[in-house]
Design a protein around this motif. Structure first.
Motif, PDB file in Angstrom:
ATOM      1  N   GLU A  38       0.763  -1.182   0.109  1.00 54.80           N
ATOM      2  CA  GLU A  38      -0.133   0.016  -0.060  1.00 54.80           C
ATOM      3  C   GLU A  38       0.611   1.281  -0.188  1.00 54.80           C
ATOM      4  O   GLU A  38       0.559   2.290  -0.670  1.00 54.80           O
ATOM      5  CB  GLU A  38      -0.867   0.116   1.246  1.00 54.80           C
ATOM      6  N   GLU A  39       1.978   1.221   0.684  1.00 59.12           N
ATOM      7  CA  GLU A  39       2.948   2.440   0.657  1.00 59.12           C
ATOM      8  C   GLU A  39       3.454   2.685  -0.514  1.00 59.12           C
ATOM      9  O   GLU A  39       3.595   3.754  -1.172  1.00 59.12           O
ATOM     10  CB  GLU A  39       3.914   2.045   2.011  1.00 59.12           C
ATOM     11  N   GLN A  40       4.040   1.736  -1.035  1.00 55.40           N
ATOM     12  CA  GLN A  40       4.617   1.842  -2.574  1.00 55.40           C
ATOM     13  C   GLN A  40       3.406   2.433  -3.557  1.00 55.40           C
ATOM     14  O   GLN A  40       3.773   3.127  -4.327  1.00 55.40           O
ATOM     15  CB  GLN A  40       5.044   0.425  -3.068  1.00 55.40           C
ATOM     16  N   ILE A  41       2.063   1.867  -3.403  1.00 61.90           N
ATOM     17  CA  ILE A  41       1.177   2.435  -4.150  1.00 61.90           C
ATOM     18  C   ILE A  41       0.899   3.936  -3.802  1.00 61.90           C
ATOM     19  O   ILE A  41       0.862   5.006  -5.110  1.00 61.90           O
ATOM     20  CB  ILE A  41       0.108   1.795  -4.038  1.00 61.90           C
ATOM     21  N   ARG A  42       1.024   4.241  -2.677  1.00 57.53           N
ATOM     22  CA  ARG A  42       0.765   5.629  -2.374  1.00 57.53           C
ATOM     23  C   ARG A  42       1.969   6.561  -2.746  1.00 57.53           C
ATOM     24  O   ARG A  42       1.777   7.617  -3.581  1.00 57.53           O
ATOM     25  CB  ARG A  42       0.539   5.923  -0.952  1.00 57.53           C
ATOM     26  N   ASN A  43       3.004   5.984  -2.737  1.00 54.83           N
ATOM     27  CA  ASN A  43       4.569   6.681  -3.397  1.00 54.83           C
ATOM     28  C   ASN A  43       4.130   6.880  -4.787  1.00 54.83           C
ATOM     29  O   ASN A  43       4.628   7.930  -5.465  1.00 54.83           O
ATOM     30  CB  ASN A  43       5.740   5.916  -3.035  1.00 54.83           C
ATOM     31  N   ALA A  44       3.845   5.808  -5.413  1.00 56.76           N
ATOM     32  CA  ALA A  44       3.673   6.125  -6.936  1.00 56.76           C
ATOM     33  C   ALA A  44       2.878   7.189  -7.413  1.00 56.76           C
ATOM     34  O   ALA A  44       3.066   7.929  -8.376  1.00 56.76           O
ATOM     35  CB  ALA A  44       3.204   4.514  -7.522  1.00 56.76           C
ATOM     36  N   ARG A  45       1.624   7.040  -6.801  1.00 58.44           N
ATOM     37  CA  ARG A  45       0.508   8.135  -7.030  1.00 58.44           C
ATOM     38  C   ARG A  45       1.278   9.488  -6.696  1.00 58.44           C
ATOM     39  O   ARG A  45       0.937  10.489  -7.462  1.00 58.44           O
ATOM     40  CB  ARG A  45      -0.704   7.973  -6.216  1.00 58.44           C
ATOM     41  N   ASP A  46       1.910   9.562  -5.635  1.00 57.95           N
ATOM     42  CA  ASP A  46       2.293  11.004  -5.392  1.00 57.95           C
ATOM     43  C   ASP A  46       3.654  11.378  -6.431  1.00 57.95           C
ATOM     44  O   ASP A  46       3.636  12.551  -6.819  1.00 57.95           O
ATOM     45  CB  ASP A  46       3.092  10.864  -3.870  1.00 57.95           C
ATOM     46  N   LEU A  47       4.366  10.423  -6.683  1.00 61.16           N
ATOM     47  CA  LEU A  47       5.379  10.626  -7.772  1.00 61.16           C
ATOM     48  C   LEU A  47       4.705  11.130  -9.207  1.00 61.16           C
ATOM     49  O   LEU A  47       5.120  11.723  -9.946  1.00 61.16           O
ATOM     50  CB  LEU A  47       6.304   9.459  -8.042  1.00 61.16           C
ATOM     51  N   LEU A  48       3.495  10.168  -9.544  1.00 56.76           N
ATOM     52  CA  LEU A  48       3.089  10.604 -10.796  1.00 56.76           C
ATOM     53  C   LEU A  48       2.433  12.021 -10.953  1.00 56.76           C
ATOM     54  O   LEU A  48       2.088  12.354 -11.829  1.00 56.76           O
ATOM     55  CB  LEU A  48       1.866   9.451 -11.131  1.00 56.76           C
ATOM     56  N   THR A  49       2.354  12.656  -9.864  1.00 56.41           N
ATOM     57  CA  THR A  49       1.641  14.000  -9.926  1.00 56.41           C
ATOM     58  C   THR A  49       2.786  14.780 -10.405  1.00 56.41           C
ATOM     59  O   THR A  49       2.429  16.260 -10.837  1.00 56.41           O
ATOM     60  CB  THR A  49       1.208  14.601  -8.585  1.00 56.41           C
ATOM     61  N   ARG A  50       3.901  14.456 -10.119  1.00 56.45           N
ATOM     62  CA  ARG A  50       5.305  15.451 -10.733  1.00 56.45           C
ATOM     63  C   ARG A  50       5.255  15.259 -12.209  1.00 56.45           C
ATOM     64  O   ARG A  50       5.371  14.224 -12.942  1.00 56.45           O
ATOM     65  CB  ARG A  50       6.385  15.202 -10.385  1.00 56.45           C
ATOM     66  N   PRO A  51       5.078  16.240 -13.140  1.00 56.55           N
ATOM     67  CA  PRO A  51       5.169  16.280 -14.512  1.00 56.55           C
ATOM     68  C   PRO A  51       6.523  15.604 -15.107  1.00 56.55           C
ATOM     69  O   PRO A  51       6.698  14.909 -15.996  1.00 56.55           O
ATOM     70  CB  PRO A  51       5.235  17.567 -15.153  1.00 56.55           C
ATOM     71  N   GLU A  52       7.677  15.730 -14.213  1.00 59.14           N
ATOM     72  CA  GLU A  52       9.237  15.372 -14.707  1.00 59.14           C
ATOM     73  C   GLU A  52       9.216  13.971 -14.226  1.00 59.14           C
ATOM     74  O   GLU A  52      10.262  13.394 -14.912  1.00 59.14           O
ATOM     75  CB  GLU A  52      10.222  15.985 -13.883  1.00 59.14           C
ATOM     76  N   ASP A  53       8.353  13.307 -13.543  1.00 60.69           N
ATOM     77  CA  ASP A  53       8.405  11.936 -13.451  1.00 60.69           C
ATOM     78  C   ASP A  53       7.713  10.823 -14.399  1.00 60.69           C
ATOM     79  O   ASP A  53       6.506  11.251 -14.794  1.00 60.69           O
ATOM     80  CB  ASP A  53       8.068  11.618 -11.726  1.00 60.69           C
ATOM     81  N   THR A  54       8.395  10.122 -15.028  1.00 57.56           N
ATOM     82  CA  THR A  54       7.763   9.129 -15.864  1.00 57.56           C
ATOM     83  C   THR A  54       7.312   7.783 -15.060  1.00 57.56           C
ATOM     84  O   THR A  54       7.836   7.668 -14.233  1.00 57.56           O
ATOM     85  CB  THR A  54       8.585   8.728 -17.104  1.00 57.56           C
ATOM     86  N   VAL A  55       6.285   7.221 -15.799  1.00 62.00           N
ATOM     87  CA  VAL A  55       5.915   5.930 -15.477  1.00 62.00           C
ATOM     88  C   VAL A  55       7.061   4.893 -15.205  1.00 62.00           C
ATOM     89  O   VAL A  55       7.395   4.021 -14.389  1.00 62.00           O
ATOM     90  CB  VAL A  55       4.831   5.112 -16.311  1.00 62.00           C
ATOM     91  N   SER A  56       7.983   5.048 -16.267  1.00 61.90           N
ATOM     92  CA  SER A  56       9.217   3.882 -16.230  1.00 61.90           C
ATOM     93  C   SER A  56      10.250   4.316 -15.148  1.00 61.90           C
ATOM     94  O   SER A  56      10.661   3.591 -14.382  1.00 61.90           O
ATOM     95  CB  SER A  56      10.149   4.312 -17.643  1.00 61.90           C
TER      96      SER A  56
END
Length: 97
Positions: A38-56
């Motif tokens: 669950e923590e990794q999923i929350r971190n992924a969602r937080d990081l996805l809000t930044r335009p400079e971070d890609t899914v890769s």
């Protein structure tokens, strides 16, 4: 005729079926563990809000594949990164709670 024949023969249940049923009754989880916590999923969602971070890049950071990110963050399949943006106004924050 086959129904009568089958009704007379005793059923042999494999030991693993019995063990699985007992484990389920104890409330144990069976099968492969989830790829992301669950923590990794929350971190992924937080990081996805930044335009400079890609899914890769996020997948690489978390040690999972891109397809795993898409599986655990289904909002990404809409084709827009706006789906995971964090609310910015007070009204949006209160509505989200």
């Amino acid at each position: 005729m086959l129904g009568t024949l089958l009704a007379d023969t005793p059923l042999k249940v494999p030991a693993e079926v019995v063990e699985f049923a007992a484990a389920r009754a104890r409330g144990q989880r069976l099968g492969r563990p989830p790829a992301m916590t669950e923590e990794q999923i929350r971190n992924a969602r937080d990081l996805l809000t930044r335009p400079e971070d890609t899914v890769s890049s996020i997948a690489r950071l978390l040690g999972v594949s891109r397809s795993t990110i898409y599986k655990y963050v289904p909002e990404l399949t809409t084709g827009s990164r706006r789906a995971v943006e964090v609310p910015t106004t007070r009204a949006e924050i209160e509505a989200a709670e």
